[in-house]
Motif scaffolding. Structure first.
Motif, PDB file in Angstrom:
ATOM      1  N   ASN A   4     -55.419 -73.344 -78.252  1.00  0.00           N
ATOM      2  CA  ASN A   4     -53.966 -73.383 -78.458  1.00  0.00           C
ATOM      3  C   ASN A   4     -53.218 -72.453 -77.506  1.00  0.00           C
ATOM      4  O   ASN A   4     -52.040 -72.624 -77.293  1.00  0.00           O
ATOM      5  N   ASP A   5     -53.909 -71.424 -76.977  1.00  0.00           N
ATOM      6  CA  ASP A   5     -53.271 -70.470 -76.080  1.00  0.00           C
ATOM      7  C   ASP A   5     -53.146 -71.007 -74.663  1.00  0.00           C
ATOM      8  O   ASP A   5     -52.434 -70.439 -73.846  1.00  0.00           O
ATOM      9  N   LYS A   6     -53.843 -72.082 -74.381  1.00  0.00           N
ATOM     10  CA  LYS A   6     -53.805 -72.645 -73.027  1.00  0.00           C
ATOM     11  C   LYS A   6     -52.518 -73.428 -72.822  1.00  0.00           C
ATOM     12  O   LYS A   6     -52.050 -74.130 -73.709  1.00  0.00           O
ATOM     13  N   THR A   7     -51.984 -73.316 -71.609  1.00  0.00           N
ATOM     14  CA  THR A   7     -50.812 -74.106 -71.244  1.00  0.00           C
ATOM     15  C   THR A   7     -51.294 -75.428 -70.648  1.00  0.00           C
ATOM     16  O   THR A   7     -52.476 -75.586 -70.326  1.00  0.00           O
ATOM     17  N   ASN A   8     -50.371 -76.370 -70.482  1.00  0.00           N
ATOM     18  CA  ASN A   8     -50.729 -77.635 -69.835  1.00  0.00           C
ATOM     19  C   ASN A   8     -51.261 -77.389 -68.427  1.00  0.00           C
ATOM     20  O   ASN A   8     -52.159 -78.093 -67.969  1.00  0.00           O
ATOM     21  N   VAL A   9     -50.706 -76.395 -67.735  1.00  0.00           N
ATOM     22  CA  VAL A   9     -51.187 -76.059 -66.386  1.00  0.00           C
ATOM     23  C   VAL A   9     -52.668 -75.705 -66.445  1.00  0.00           C
ATOM     24  O   VAL A   9     -53.468 -76.208 -65.642  1.00  0.00           O
ATOM     25  N   HIS A  22     -56.241 -66.159 -65.376  1.00  0.00           N
ATOM     26  CA  HIS A  22     -55.016 -66.198 -66.166  1.00  0.00           C
ATOM     27  C   HIS A  22     -54.514 -64.774 -66.372  1.00  0.00           C
ATOM     28  O   HIS A  22     -55.300 -63.869 -66.636  1.00  0.00           O
ATOM     29  N   TYR A  23     -53.220 -64.580 -66.211  1.00  0.00           N
ATOM     30  CA  TYR A  23     -52.582 -63.281 -66.416  1.00  0.00           C
ATOM     31  C   TYR A  23     -51.435 -63.450 -67.400  1.00  0.00           C
ATOM     32  O   TYR A  23     -50.812 -64.515 -67.467  1.00  0.00           O
ATOM     33  N   THR A  24     -51.151 -62.393 -68.115  1.00  0.00           N
ATOM     34  CA  THR A  24     -49.957 -62.368 -68.962  1.00  0.00           C
ATOM     35  C   THR A  24     -49.160 -61.117 -68.634  1.00  0.00           C
ATOM     36  O   THR A  24     -49.698 -60.154 -68.064  1.00  0.00           O
ATOM     37  N   ARG A 135     -45.275 -71.243 -68.654  1.00  0.00           N
ATOM     38  CA  ARG A 135     -44.682 -70.568 -69.814  1.00  0.00           C
ATOM     39  C   ARG A 135     -44.277 -69.169 -69.367  1.00  0.00           C
ATOM     40  O   ARG A 135     -45.025 -68.523 -68.625  1.00  0.00           O
ATOM     41  N   ILE A 136     -43.119 -68.703 -69.792  1.00  0.00           N
ATOM     42  CA  ILE A 136     -42.717 -67.330 -69.486  1.00  0.00           C
ATOM     43  C   ILE A 136     -43.766 -66.398 -70.066  1.00  0.00           C
ATOM     44  O   ILE A 136     -44.198 -66.563 -71.213  1.00  0.00           O
ATOM     45  N   GLY A 137     -44.213 -65.436 -69.267  1.00  0.00           N
ATOM     46  CA  GLY A 137     -45.219 -64.477 -69.710  1.00  0.00           C
ATOM     47  C   GLY A 137     -46.637 -64.872 -69.343  1.00  0.00           C
ATOM     48  O   GLY A 137     -47.576 -64.152 -69.657  1.00  0.00           O
ATOM     49  N   SER A 138     -46.811 -65.992 -68.673  1.00  0.00           N
ATOM     50  CA  SER A 138     -48.139 -66.508 -68.363  1.00  0.00           C
ATOM     51  C   SER A 138     -48.213 -66.963 -66.904  1.00  0.00           C
ATOM     52  O   SER A 138     -47.348 -67.726 -66.449  1.00  0.00           O
TER      53      SER A 138
END
Length: 163
Positions: A4-9, A22-24, A135-138
């Motif tokens: 669920n934490d994964k974005t479509n990208v 991946h960075y946040t 997503r903002i923050g990702s």
């Protein structure tokens, strides 16, 4: 990372078997953060962190340009790179309708439609570049060559080179 934490990208990168990191970064919910702040918060040099800009050409087509966060898009060079007479930035209010993303979370990967995309040629000087994960923050870090294979982007000098 939970599914669920994964974005479509990230899902698209996984599906294409393209390696990425991946960075946040910290942000206020729904608030875009400028690119230099993003780079600093991730302890990354600004020449490795890129922003995604969406434009409309004189022929009314949309074009995507990916440039280092510390740079400004050279509209004439950008238009030349896509064979248009001119290009202009789209209004912030149009970003979601055109791309499916919000301001501050726009990625060259996974837009509603794959628009012609040009990445500043400085990306080729980097082993990897970092850009929004949608997503903002990702953010994700990907080799420029892998990005080229995935979205069939081209590379050109599209940033202002003030003398």
């Amino acid at each position: 990372m939970a599914k669920n934490d994964k974005t479509n990208v990230m899902r698209i990168l996984d599906q294409a078997k393209i390696p990425y990191s991946h960075y946040t970064y910290e942000h206020r919910e729904g608030e875009a953060v400028d690119g230099l702040t993003v780079a600093a918060s991730m302890n990354q040099p600004p020449e490795r962190v890129f922003k995604t800009l969406v434009t409309r050409g004189a022929g009314r087509d949309f074009f995507v340009f990916v440039i280092p966060v510390a740079c400004e898009l050279d509209l004439k060079a950008a238009a030349h790179a896509v064979g248009e007479k001119s290009v202009e930035m789209i209004h912030v209010a149009e970003i979601n309708k055109v791309t499916g993303y919000i301001r501050g979370g726009c990625s060259p990967i996974g837009m509603k439609k794959q628009f012609r995309t040009v990445v500043d040629r400085s990306a080729l000087e980097q082993r990897t570049i970092i850009f929004s994960a949608g997503r903002i923050g990702s953010q994700v870090e990907v080799a420029p060559e892998d990005l080229e294979k995935l979205i069939r982007c081209s590379f050109a000098g599209i940033v202002r080179r003030d003398s």
